[in-house]
Write a protein that holds these residues in place. Structure first.
Motif, PDB file in Angstrom:
ATOM      1  N   ALA A 282       8.122  10.432  -7.958  1.00 46.53           N
ATOM      2  CA  ALA A 282       7.866  11.548  -7.060  1.00 46.53           C
ATOM      3  C   ALA A 282       7.043  11.129  -5.841  1.00 46.53           C
ATOM      4  N   ILE A 283       6.474   9.925  -5.884  1.00 47.13           N
ATOM      5  CA  ILE A 283       5.707   9.466  -4.720  1.00 47.13           C
ATOM      6  C   ILE A 283       6.666   9.250  -3.557  1.00 47.13           C
ATOM      7  N   VAL A 284       6.350   9.887  -2.446  1.00 43.58           N
ATOM      8  CA  VAL A 284       7.177   9.668  -1.263  1.00 43.58           C
ATOM      9  C   VAL A 284       6.502   8.617  -0.411  1.00 43.58           C
ATOM     10  N   LEU A 285       7.158   7.489  -0.265  1.00 47.33           N
ATOM     11  CA  LEU A 285       6.567   6.425   0.535  1.00 47.33           C
ATOM     12  C   LEU A 285       6.820   6.697   2.005  1.00 47.33           C
ATOM     13  N   SER A 286       5.842   6.315   2.819  1.00 53.50           N
ATOM     14  CA  SER A 286       6.053   6.421   4.264  1.00 53.50           C
ATOM     15  C   SER A 286       7.100   5.372   4.657  1.00 53.50           C
ATOM     16  N   GLU A 287       7.531   5.452   5.887  1.00 56.28           N
ATOM     17  CA  GLU A 287       8.569   4.523   6.303  1.00 56.28           C
ATOM     18  C   GLU A 287       8.095   3.071   6.191  1.00 56.28           C
ATOM     19  N   HIS A 288       6.869   2.826   6.655  1.00 49.92           N
ATOM     20  CA  HIS A 288       6.338   1.466   6.563  1.00 49.92           C
ATOM     21  C   HIS A 288       6.224   1.018   5.120  1.00 49.92           C
ATOM     22  N   GLN A 289       5.701   1.925   4.298  1.00 51.67           N
ATOM     23  CA  GLN A 289       5.541   1.582   2.888  1.00 51.67           C
ATOM     24  C   GLN A 289       6.887   1.276   2.258  1.00 51.67           C
ATOM     25  N   HIS A 290       7.865   2.073   2.645  1.00 54.69           N
ATOM     26  CA  HIS A 290       9.176   1.892   2.062  1.00 54.69           C
ATOM     27  C   HIS A 290       9.757   0.521   2.413  1.00 54.69           C
ATOM     28  N   GLY A 310      -1.815  -5.946   3.549  1.00 60.22           N
ATOM     29  CA  GLY A 310      -1.828  -4.560   4.013  1.00 60.22           C
ATOM     30  C   GLY A 310      -3.233  -4.125   4.342  1.00 60.22           C
ATOM     31  N   VAL A 311      -3.436  -3.588   5.517  1.00 62.23           N
ATOM     32  CA  VAL A 311      -4.783  -3.196   5.943  1.00 62.23           C
ATOM     33  C   VAL A 311      -5.353  -2.171   4.962  1.00 62.23           C
ATOM     34  N   THR A 312      -6.684  -2.005   4.994  1.00 64.95           N
ATOM     35  CA  THR A 312      -7.320  -1.048   4.085  1.00 64.95           C
ATOM     36  C   THR A 312      -6.770   0.346   4.354  1.00 64.95           C
ATOM     37  N   GLY A 313      -6.444   1.045   3.276  1.00 57.29           N
ATOM     38  CA  GLY A 313      -5.934   2.404   3.435  1.00 57.29           C
ATOM     39  C   GLY A 313      -4.459   2.464   3.789  1.00 57.29           C
ATOM     40  N   SER A 314      -3.742   1.340   3.640  1.00 56.71           N
ATOM     41  CA  SER A 314      -2.324   1.369   3.986  1.00 56.71           C
ATOM     42  C   SER A 314      -1.488   1.886   2.828  1.00 56.71           C
ATOM     43  N   GLY A 315      -2.120   2.062   1.684  1.00 57.33           N
ATOM     44  CA  GLY A 315      -1.393   2.613   0.546  1.00 57.33           C
ATOM     45  C   GLY A 315      -0.749   1.552  -0.322  1.00 57.33           C
ATOM     46  N   LYS A 316      -1.444   0.426  -0.470  1.00 52.52           N
ATOM     47  CA  LYS A 316      -0.911  -0.638  -1.323  1.00 52.52           C
ATOM     48  C   LYS A 316      -0.767  -0.142  -2.760  1.00 52.52           C
ATOM     49  N   THR A 317      -1.740   0.642  -3.193  1.00 50.45           N
ATOM     50  CA  THR A 317      -1.716   1.110  -4.582  1.00 50.45           C
ATOM     51  C   THR A 317      -0.470   1.942  -4.871  1.00 50.45           C
ATOM     52  N   GLU A 318      -0.070   2.776  -3.907  1.00 49.59           N
ATOM     53  CA  GLU A 318       1.120   3.613  -4.131  1.00 49.59           C
ATOM     54  C   GLU A 318       2.350   2.721  -4.327  1.00 49.59           C
ATOM     55  N   ILE A 319       2.364   1.631  -3.576  1.00 44.96           N
ATOM     56  CA  ILE A 319       3.489   0.701  -3.709  1.00 44.96           C
ATOM     57  C   ILE A 319       3.457   0.011  -5.069  1.00 44.96           C
ATOM     58  N   ASP A 349      -7.868   6.589 -13.275  1.00 48.85           N
ATOM     59  CA  ASP A 349      -7.302   7.942 -13.229  1.00 48.85           C
ATOM     60  C   ASP A 349      -5.992   7.975 -12.442  1.00 48.85           C
ATOM     61  N   ARG A 350      -5.973   7.206 -11.381  1.00 50.90           N
ATOM     62  CA  ARG A 350      -4.784   7.194 -10.531  1.00 50.90           C
ATOM     63  C   ARG A 350      -3.574   6.667 -11.308  1.00 50.90           C
ATOM     64  N   LEU A 351      -3.785   5.626 -12.102  1.00 50.27           N
ATOM     65  CA  LEU A 351      -2.676   5.096 -12.892  1.00 50.27           C
ATOM     66  C   LEU A 351      -2.313   6.020 -14.050  1.00 50.27           C
ATOM     67  N   ARG A 474      -2.313   2.111   8.628  1.00 50.69           N
ATOM     68  CA  ARG A 474      -2.895   2.924   7.580  1.00 50.69           C
ATOM     69  C   ARG A 474      -1.956   4.083   7.280  1.00 50.69           C
ATOM     70  N   TYR A 475      -2.080   4.610   6.054  1.00 52.90           N
ATOM     71  CA  TYR A 475      -1.214   5.711   5.668  1.00 52.90           C
ATOM     72  C   TYR A 475      -1.516   6.920   6.557  1.00 52.90           C
ATOM     73  N   SER A 476      -0.503   7.631   6.919  1.00 52.80           N
ATOM     74  CA  SER A 476      -0.607   8.831   7.756  1.00 52.80           C
ATOM     75  C   SER A 476      -1.352   8.576   9.057  1.00 52.80           C
ATOM     76  N   ARG A 685     -11.677   8.652   7.448  1.00 55.06           N
ATOM     77  CA  ARG A 685     -10.797   9.282   6.468  1.00 55.06           C
ATOM     78  C   ARG A 685      -9.838  10.201   7.186  1.00 55.06           C
ATOM     79  N   ARG A 686      -9.319  11.130   6.415  1.00 55.54           N
ATOM     80  CA  ARG A 686      -8.215  11.965   6.862  1.00 55.54           C
ATOM     81  C   ARG A 686      -8.048  12.141   8.374  1.00 55.54           C
ATOM     82  N   ASN A 687      -9.057  12.784   9.003  1.00 56.07           N
ATOM     83  CA  ASN A 687      -8.766  13.207  10.370  1.00 56.07           C
ATOM     84  C   ASN A 687      -9.779  12.717  11.393  1.00 56.07           C
TER      85      ASN A 687
HETATM   86  P1  ADP Z   1      -5.136   0.575  -0.011  1.00 55.81           P
HETATM   87  O1  ADP Z   1      -5.152   0.250  -1.474  1.00 55.81           O
HETATM   88  O2  ADP Z   1      -4.052  -0.124   0.728  1.00 55.81           O
HETATM   89  O3  ADP Z   1      -6.488   0.431   0.654  1.00 55.81           O
HETATM   90  P2  ADP Z   1      -4.629   3.219  -0.970  1.00 55.81           P
HETATM   91  O4  ADP Z   1      -3.471   2.922  -1.832  1.00 55.81           O
HETATM   92  O5  ADP Z   1      -5.943   3.428  -1.625  1.00 55.81           O
HETATM   93  O6  ADP Z   1      -4.771   2.102   0.147  1.00 55.81           O
HETATM   94  O7  ADP Z   1      -4.247   4.474  -0.047  1.00 55.81           O
HETATM   95  C1  ADP Z   1      -5.168   5.097   0.836  1.00 55.81           C
HETATM   96  C2  ADP Z   1      -5.064   6.596   0.715  1.00 55.81           C
HETATM   97  O8  ADP Z   1      -3.820   7.060   1.200  1.00 55.81           O
HETATM   98  C3  ADP Z   1      -5.179   7.068  -0.719  1.00 55.81           C
HETATM   99  O9  ADP Z   1      -5.952   8.225  -0.743  1.00 55.81           O
HETATM  100  C4  ADP Z   1      -3.734   7.355  -1.100  1.00 55.81           C
HETATM  101  O10 ADP Z   1      -3.645   8.332  -2.100  1.00 55.81           O
HETATM  102  C5  ADP Z   1      -3.115   7.801   0.212  1.00 55.81           C
HETATM  103  N1  ADP Z   1      -1.686   7.464   0.243  1.00 55.81           N
HETATM  104  C6  ADP Z   1      -1.190   6.253   0.529  1.00 55.81           C
HETATM  105  N2  ADP Z   1       0.163   6.266   0.485  1.00 55.81           N
HETATM  106  C7  ADP Z   1       0.533   7.527   0.133  1.00 55.81           C
HETATM  107  C8  ADP Z   1       1.800   8.188  -0.077  1.00 55.81           C
HETATM  108  N3  ADP Z   1       2.945   7.525   0.058  1.00 55.81           N
HETATM  109  N4  ADP Z   1       1.767   9.477  -0.423  1.00 55.81           N
HETATM  110  C9  ADP Z   1       0.603  10.133  -0.550  1.00 55.81           C
HETATM  111  N5  ADP Z   1      -0.605   9.585  -0.352  1.00 55.81           N
HETATM  112  C10 ADP Z   1      -0.673   8.292  -0.008  1.00 55.81           C
END
Ligand code: ADP
Ligand code: ZN
Ligand code: ZN
Length: 827
Positions: A282-290, A310-319, A349-351, A474-476, A685-687
Motif C-alpha cells: 500500500a506504500i505509494v512511492l514517489s516518482e524518484h523513489q520508484h 539517498g539524502v536524509t529524509g529521501s525515504g530510504k526506509t520506505e524503499i 514500530d515502522r516495520l 527529499r520526500y515530498s 520537517r514537513r513545511n
Molecule cells: P531516510 O531514511 O531516507 O532518511 P525516511 O525513510 O525516514 O528517510 O523518510 C523520511 C520521512 O518521509 C518519513 O517520515 C517517511 O515516513 C516519509 N516518507 C518517505 N517516503 C514516503 C512515501 N512513499 N509515502 C509516505 N511517506 C513517506
C-alpha cells in the motif's frame, strides 16, 4: 566402528578438537550439535560439532563427548562456511568467531548450575552414592554449580552423573528452567505511598545519605525515572532501570524491607504479538523513489550488491520495506542491519506496522535468554514447536550470525557507520563487509544505504563493484536545511559569545523557541568532556592504569577513566604544588546542558548521552518525551543523529566542529562530514526549511564548505586525492597489529622483533612499531604495527605472512606471553 567428532570450542586456539562419540550418543550427534566436552584437566566447555568422521585421529587417548545438549543441531552447515571465512579474513580462530556468534546463553561451563527438579518426589533408593550427596546438598542450598558438584562428590567428571540425575528428573539445569519458563512479567518498583511527596522523599533521602549511601543511589535512580517533583509519583519503575547500579537487586530489596519502595510485577511484551496493520504494497512511492526501487531490483536480479545513496529524509526506509516485502513473497528471509544506536522503537514500530510478528529484533541490549529464544526461533524451533520462524530480522551487527535458512535480502542501513566494526574482542569484523560475504553464500541481494556513504563503498560503486543508485530529493520536496557558520574566533574578538554559544546560534535558538519549535544541540562524544587542570602548575589528574587524563563527572562528583572505569574523588589541592585552584577545561554535554538551562530557565533542557541512557527505559523515555514535546532543547552526542525522526525540530546547533576535524586519524574529514551532514538531517520537517548552525574557528575549512553546500561529491574527491597521496584505503588495505604486555621494555622489543620479521617479506609496507595515542591501558603497554597492502597486491598472501610471523613470535620463549592482536581493515 567408533566415530569421532571434530568440535569447535570457544577458545583462541587452533581447532577443531577431536572427541570420541560414545555409542549411546551416536543417534543424537550431527554437525551443528551443541556438546559438552572436557577440555584441559577439569574444565568443561561447550562446543559445536563441526563434522563427524570414522577415521580415528593419529593419537590415542581421545576423550569422549560428555553430553549432547539439545535434541537438534543449533548451527546450520552454511554457517560454518561463514565462520571459516571470517576467521581467515580477520586473522583469528574459528573458535573466537563461534564465541561471538552464539548467544552467551548457550554456554555450559563449569559455572553451570543445577537445582532440584520440582517433579522429584524424594525417592532416594535409585540414586547412586554421589547422587545422594548431590540431593542432600540441594536440600539445604538452592543450587550447585558443576564445579561444586565435582568438589562435593570427589568426581572429576560430573557431567555423566548430572545427566543421569536430569534424566531421572531428580535435578534440572537452572538455565533450562529459565529458558523454558521465561517470565513474561518483570519486577517493577513504586514509591511507598508514605513517601510520595517532595518533603517526605527529601527526608528519607537525607537519612539514607547518612547511613546507606548505596541505597540512596538506588532511590535517586528511581526519583530520576519518576521525574519528581513534576513527574508521576505513582509510576512503576522496572527493575531494568536500576541495572546501572552494582548489586541493584540487593539495594532494592533493602528499600522494600524499609518500606520506602514497594515491589510489584507487570506484563512484559517481548516479541510483540501484534499483527501487521498495513500492507507494504500500500506504500505509494514517489516518482524518484520508484525509479530507485526499480534500479535496486534490477541490480539484485543480477546478483549485484547495491549502494543506495539517498539524502536524509529521501525515504530510504520506505524503499527497504518494499524490498523486504518482495523478498518475503518469494519465501525467503530478510535481514535488516542497523547501527546499535539507530535501532530505536521508531524503526521497530515502522516495520511492525507492515510485517507484524514476522519481525524479530536482535539487539545486544537484550538479555541472554531473549537472544537464545531469537536464535531458536530463526532456526525454526521454539519451545519444541517447529516452523515458527522470523522472516524479517532487524538487528545490530551480531544479527549476521543468526541461523538463517535462506536469506533473500540483506539491508545494511547507514552503511558508513563506524559501529559496524567490532573493535574488541576478536573477530574484529566489519558487519557491512561480512554481510557481502554472507549474501554470497545465500545468493541473497544486498542493499547498503546511506546519505553519506563511506569513501570505500562509494569508490567501489564508482568502479562498478557495487551498483550505485541515487536518491537526491527529499520526500515530498522538502528542502535540505540551510547551513550557517558561526565564526567563533571572530565572535570572541567582538566579545559576542556567551560562554560556549555564539550570538548567531543563540539568535536561532531564540527564534525556534519563540515559534514553539524544538532544538537539538550536538556535542561530539562525551570523551571531549571536562578535565581538571591545576592553575598554577598545569598538573592534570591521570588514570593510574592507563595513559589518559581522567574525566570529570559532575553528577557523581568524581574523576573517571573512560578506558578502564577507574574512578577517584576530586582532589581539594593540587598534589604537585598544593595550589587549591584546580580549574575545569573543555566542555562536555553535561556542561552544555547546564549552561543552556541557565540561559533558558523557563524551557526544558535534557541531555542524551551514554551517561543518561544506561538503561533501555531511560533512553526510550527521553525519546518519547522529546517526541511529545516535553523537551525544548535536546543536548546530545552521536546518539541524537541516528534513526530518529522528529517532527518539530527545525534548528540544530553543532557546538564544536573543530574537535572532529582535528582528530588525528585519516578518516577525520570523512567522519566530520558524515556527522555534520547526519545531524543536519535531523532538522527541517514537513513545511519548513531547517536551520543548522555550525560553530567553528575554521569557517573556510573545505569540509565545512562541503557540508554547507551538501556536496558529498566534493568531499569524496578531496578525500580520494589525499588518500591516494598517502596510501590509505581504498588505495591500500590496512592491517594493524597490536602488541601488548605489562612490561614496557618487553612490549617494545617484541614489537620490534615482529615488525622486523614481517618487513623481511613485506618491506616498506610495514610501518612502526609506534606508540598509539593511548600507550597504556589497564596497565598493559601497547605498540602498534601498521601494514599497508596495495590494492593490486595479494592481501591473502600478506595475511599468510603476517600470521606466520605472529606464530613464530609466540614460539620465541622470550615473547611467549606477549599478546598480539590483529585488526584487519581497522576503523
Ligand atoms: P531516510 O531514511 O531516507 O532518511 P525516511 O525513510 O525516514 O528517510 O523518510 C523520511 C520521512 O518521509 C518519513 O517520515 C517517511 O515516513 C516519509 N516518507 C518517505 N517516503 C514516503 C512515501 N512513499 N509515502 C509516505 N511517506 C513517506
Ligand atoms: Zn599544581
Ligand atoms: Zn584507566
Amino acid at each position: 566402528m567408533p566415530r569421532y567428532a571434530d568440535v569447535i570450542l570457544p577458545l583462541p586456539l587452533k581447532g577443531p578438537f577431536t572427541y570420541l562419540v560414545p555409542g549411546e550418543m551416536e543417534p543424537l550427534v550431527a554437525p551443528g550439535s551443541r556438546v559438552a566436552v572436557q577440555f584441559g584437566r577439569q574444565k568443561i566447555q561447550t562446543g559445536i560439532v563441526r563434522r563427524l568422521r570414522e577415521v580415528p585421529p593419529g593419537s590415542d587417548g581421545v576423550k569422549p563427548l560428555l553430553d549432547v545438549l539439545d535434541p537438534f543441531p543449533l548451527v546450520r552447515e552454511g554457517q560454518f562456511s561463514f565462520w571459516d571465512w571470517m576467521a581467515s579474513y580477520y586473522l583469528c580462530h574459528t573458535g573466537e568467531v563461534m564465541a561471538a556468534a552464539l548467544p552467551a546463553g548457550f554456554r555450559l561451563e563449569s559455572e553451570t548450575t543445577i537445582e532440584l527438579d520440582p517433579a522429584f518426589a524424594g525417592e532416594l533408593s535409585s540414586l547412586s552414592r554421589e547422587g545422594l550427596t548431590v540431593v542432600n546438598n540441594l536440600l539445604s542450598r538452592e543450587s550447585l554449580s558443576l564445579k561444586e558438584v565435582s568438589d562435593l562428590t570427589g568426581l572429576a567428571k560430573v557431567v555423566n552423573l548430572v545427566r543421569t540425575l536430569i534424566d531421572q528428573r531428580v535435578v534440572r539445569r537452572v538455565e533450562e528452567v529459565r529458558e523454558r519458563y521465561k517470565p513474561r512479567t518483570e519486577a517493577v518498583f513504586r514509591l511507598h505511598p508514605d513517601y510520595r511527596s517532595e518533603a517526605r522523599l527529601a527526608e528519607v533521602m537525607d537519612l539514607l545519605g547518612k547511613r546507606a549511601y548505596r541505597q540512596l543511589e538506588a532511590l535517586m535512580v528511581m526519583a530520576a525515572e519518576l521525574r519528581v517533583p513534576d513527574g508521576d509519583w505513582e509510576q512503576a519503575v522496572p527493575l531494568s532501570a536500576f541495572s546501572g547500579l552494582k548489586q541493584h537487586t540487593v539495594l532494592l530489596k533493602a528499600l522494600v524491607e524499609k518500606q520506602i519502595v514497594v515491589k510489584g510485577e507487570r506484563e512484559l511484551s517481548r516479541f510483540g504479538e501484534a499483527g501487521a496493520s498495513q500492507s507494504a504494497s500500500a506504500i505509494v512511492l514517489s516518482e524518484h523513489q520508484h525509479l530507485a526501487f526499480e534500479a535496486l531490483r534490477l541490480a539484485m536480479d543480477a546478483h549485484h550488491p547495491c549502494l543506495l545513496h539517498g539524502v536524509t529524509g529521501s525515504g530510504k526506509t520506505e524503499i527497504y520495506i518494499r524490498l523486504i516485502e518482495e523478498c518475503l513473497q518469494s519465501g525467503k528471509q530478510a535481514l535488516y542491519l542497523l547501527p546499535e544506536i539507530a535501532l530505536t522503537t521508531q524503526i521497530i514500530d515502522r516495520l511492525r506496522k507492515y510485517f507484524g510478528d514476522r519481525v524479530g529484533i536482535y539487539h545486544s541490549r537484550y538479555s541472554d535468554a531473549e537472544r537464545v529464544e531469537m536464535w531458536n526461533t530463526v532456526l525454526g524451533f521454539r519451545n519444541g514447536e517447529t516452523g515458527a520462524r522470523f522472516q524479517v530480522v532487524l538487528g545490530a551487527r551480531s544479527a549476521l550470525f543468526l541461523p538463517f535458512a535462506e536469506l533473500g535480502l540483506i539491508i545494511v542501513d547507514e552503511e558508513h557507520d563506524s559501529s559496524y566494526k567490532q573493535i574488541d574482542p576478536a573477530p574484529r569484523y566489519h558487519a557491512r563487509d561480512s554481510a557481502l560475504y554472507l549474501a554470497r553464500l545465500h545468493g541473497a541481494g544486498v542493499v547498503m544505504g546511506s546519505a553519506t556513504p563511506s569513501i570505500e563503498s562509494y569508490a567501489n560503486a564508482l568502479q562498478g563493484i557495487f551498483s550505485l543508485v541515487n536518491l537526491t530529493k527529499r520526500y515530498s520536496e522538502m528542502l535540505l536545511p540551510e547551513i550557517l557558520v558561526a565564526d567563533i574566533r571572530e565572535e570572541k574578538r567582538k566579545k559576542t559569545m556567551r560562554s560556549h554559544f555564539s550570538s548567531l546560534l543563540l539568535e536561532k535558538v531564540n527564534e525556534a523557541l519563540d515559534n514553539r519549535e524544538q532544538v537539538i544541540m550536538f556535542q561530539n562524544r562525551r570523551g571531549f568532556s571536562l578535565r581538571l587542570e591545576c592553575d598554577a602548575c598545569q598538573w592534570m589528574p591521570h588514570c593510574r592504569n592507563c595513559d589518559v587524563t581522567l574525566i570529570y563527572h559532575k553528577h557523581q562528583q568524581q574523576l573517571r577513566c573512560h578506558y578502564c572505569g577507574y574512578a577517584e574523588n576530586v582532589p581539594q589541592h593540587c598534589p604537585e604544588c598544593g595550589s587549591p585552584r584546580i580549574l575545569m577545561q573543555g566542555f562536555g554535554t553535561e556542561k552544555v546542558e547546564e549552561e543552556l538551562q541557565d540561559l533558558y530557565p523557563e524551557h526544558r533542557v535534557v541531555r542524551m548521552d551514554l551517561d543518561t541512557t544506561r538503561s533501555r527505559m531511560a533512553y526510550q523515555r527521553i525519546i518519547t518525551d522529546f517526541e511529545q514535546r516535553g523537551i525544548d532543547i535536546l543536548v546530545g552526542t552521536q546518539m541524537v543523529t541516528k534513526g530518529l525522526d522528529f517532527d518539530h525540530v527545525n534548528t540544530v546547533g553543532i557546538l564544536n566542529a573543530d574537535n572532529m576535524l582535528s582528530f588525528p586519524d585519516f578518516r577525520a574529514s570523512e567522519r566530520s562530514f558524515q556527522l555534520m551532514a547526519q545531524v543536519s538531517g535531523r532538522s527541517g520537517r514537513r513545511n519548513k526549511r531547517g536551520i543548522v548552525v555550525i560553530q567553528t574557528v575554521q569557517p573556510y575549512h573545505s569540509v565545512i564548505r562541503q557540508v554547507i553546500d551538501h556536496d558529498y561529491a566534493a568531499m569524496f574527491n578531496d578525500q580520494m586525492t589525499e588518500r591516494r597521496q598517502y596510501d590509505y584505503p581504498p588505495f591500500t588495505r590496512l592491517i594493524q597489529l597490536r602488541v601488548k604486555h605489562r612490561d614496557s621494555a618487553l612490549t617494545s622489543e617484541a614489537a620490534r622483533w615482529l615488525a622486523h620479521r614481517i618487513r623481511q617479506w613485506l618491506g616498506h609496507r610495514v610501518l612502526g612499531p609506534e606508540y598509539p595515542m593511548v600507550a597504556r591501558v589497564r596497565n598493559e603497554y601497547i605498540k602498534h604495527i601498521l601494514i599497508k597492502v596495495e590494492r593490486e597486491a595479494s592481501v591473502k598472501e600478506a595475511k599468510q605472512i603476517i600470521l606466520q610471523a605472529m606464530e613464530e613470535m609466540q614460539r620465541e620463549p622470550l615473547y611467549r606471553r606477549v599478546r598480539v592482536q590483529a585488526d584487519v581493515d581497522p576503523y
